[in-house]
Design a protein around this motif. Structure first.
Motif, PDB file in Angstrom:
ATOM      1  N   VAL A   1       0.763  -1.244   0.000  1.00  0.00           N
ATOM      2  CA  VAL A   1       0.000   0.000   0.000  1.00  0.00           C
ATOM      3  C   VAL A   1       0.791   1.289   0.000  1.00  0.00           C
ATOM      4  O   VAL A   1       0.827   1.900   1.000  1.00  0.00           O
ATOM      5  CB  VAL A   1      -0.959   0.061   1.186  1.00  0.00           C
ATOM      6  CG1 VAL A   1      -1.703   1.366   1.256  1.00  0.00           C
ATOM      7  CG2 VAL A   1      -1.895  -1.087   1.122  1.00  0.00           C
TER       8      VAL A   1
ATOM      9  N   LEU B   1      -0.338   2.330   2.768  1.00  0.00           N
ATOM     10  CA  LEU B   1      -1.539   2.386   3.596  1.00  0.00           C
ATOM     11  C   LEU B   1      -1.115   2.373   5.060  1.00  0.00           C
ATOM     12  O   LEU B   1      -0.285   1.562   5.463  1.00  0.00           O
ATOM     13  CB  LEU B   1      -2.442   1.181   3.333  1.00  0.00           C
ATOM     14  CG  LEU B   1      -3.040   1.027   1.933  1.00  0.00           C
ATOM     15  CD1 LEU B   1      -3.875  -0.227   1.859  1.00  0.00           C
ATOM     16  CD2 LEU B   1      -3.854   2.240   1.551  1.00  0.00           C
TER      17      LEU B   1
ATOM     18  N   ALA C   1      -8.995  -1.481   1.581  1.00  0.00           N
ATOM     19  CA  ALA C   1      -8.272  -1.876   2.789  1.00  0.00           C
ATOM     20  C   ALA C   1      -9.237  -2.552   3.754  1.00  0.00           C
ATOM     21  O   ALA C   1     -10.253  -1.968   4.142  1.00  0.00           O
ATOM     22  CB  ALA C   1      -7.627  -0.664   3.437  1.00  0.00           C
TER      23      ALA C   1
ATOM     24  N   THR D   1      -4.670  -2.612   7.141  1.00  0.00           N
ATOM     25  CA  THR D   1      -3.881  -2.465   5.919  1.00  0.00           C
ATOM     26  C   THR D   1      -3.881  -3.705   5.036  1.00  0.00           C
ATOM     27  O   THR D   1      -3.188  -3.730   4.028  1.00  0.00           O
ATOM     28  CB  THR D   1      -2.424  -2.093   6.262  1.00  0.00           C
ATOM     29  OG1 THR D   1      -1.877  -3.097   7.127  1.00  0.00           O
ATOM     30  CG2 THR D   1      -2.357  -0.733   6.943  1.00  0.00           C
TER      31      THR D   1
ATOM     32  N   ALA E   1      -5.162  -5.477   2.101  1.00  0.00           N
ATOM     33  CA  ALA E   1      -5.881  -4.858   0.988  1.00  0.00           C
ATOM     34  C   ALA E   1      -6.139  -5.844  -0.137  1.00  0.00           C
ATOM     35  O   ALA E   1      -5.372  -6.783  -0.367  1.00  0.00           O
ATOM     36  CB  ALA E   1      -5.102  -3.662   0.453  1.00  0.00           C
TER      37      ALA E   1
END
Length: 224
Positions: free
Chosen positions: A7, A88, A111, A115, A117
């Motif tokens: 992320v 992220l 997400a 985190t 995802a």
């Protein structure tokens, strides 16, 4: 259709900053006034959890914050076929992500549980200026036989959507509320989508929520 990703958001650069500052102004933009350009692609970020997510673009360090009040960014136009990367962040946890989006493709990076995802890809070709379009993105494998019904009526809006998959249909531009059912049993409260607008597109996200499932929705607007 569904895969783990890291992320950070590298190639978005000014696009993320634009989305972060333009949530209200972009809300009324139609996603497909004439259909997507063949050399353009689009990506958005979605908070499918409950703790909030911050997206940071690699390179520019532009940031986008998502939470329960604003769980999804607008679709950000990016160069087709070129990877984008970013990070992220949720509750002190970090994960890098990257994705390559093909021409005419719309990718949602969702997400879950902070985190972790997943990506969902659409390449729509069903624009109708007289209808609204509603999709179900199924991101919860624990919901057996997920079905979206019109709230208060035994009318199926969308069903038969496997985990990690999507389904979309055209509907009349009316005021609409939907009810999720898993395994034939209603789950949670009805979700109001408000009054749908002709020519606009909407996505209902089905995500895990503790021991149950939940749904929320986003208007599929493009950031300009």
């Amino acid at each position: 259709m569904k895969k783990l990703i890291s992320v950070a958001v590298g190639g978005l650069l000014g696009g993320v900053a634009l989305a972060a500052s333009g949530f209200a102004s972009a809300a009324d933009i139609l996603l497909y006034p004439t259909g997507p350009a063949q050399d353009s692609s689009f990506v958005r970020f979605v908070d499918g959890g409950t703790h909030g997510v911050e997206v940071t673009a690699a390179g520019s360090k532009a940031r986008l914050s998502l939470d329960a009040a604003n769980p999804a960014s607008h679709f950000l136009p990016i160069a087709a076929g070129k990877p984008v990367a970013g990070t992220l962040t949720s509750g002190g946890a970090h994960q890098d992500v990257s994705a390559t989006v093909q021409p005419g493709e719309f990718v949602s990076i969702v997400a879950l549980d902070g985190t972790h995802a997943v990506t969902v890809r659409e390449k729509p070709d069903d624009f109708n200026a007289l209808k609204a379009s509603v999709a179900l993105y199924n991101l919860d494998a624990r919901c057996a036989a997920p079905t979206l019904k019109v709230a208060g009526r035994d009318v199926v809006l969308l069903d038969g959507v496997a985990a990690g998959q999507t389904k979309r249909r055209q509907v009349n531009p009316v005021t609409l509320s939907v009810q999720l059912s898993c395994g034939g049993q209603p789950v949670g409260q009805a979700l109001s989508l408000g009054t749908l607008v002709a020519g606009q597109r909407y996505t209902v996200f089905l995500v895990p929520a503790g021991a149950q499932s939940r749904i929320f929705f986003a208007n599929d607007a493009v950031s300009h």
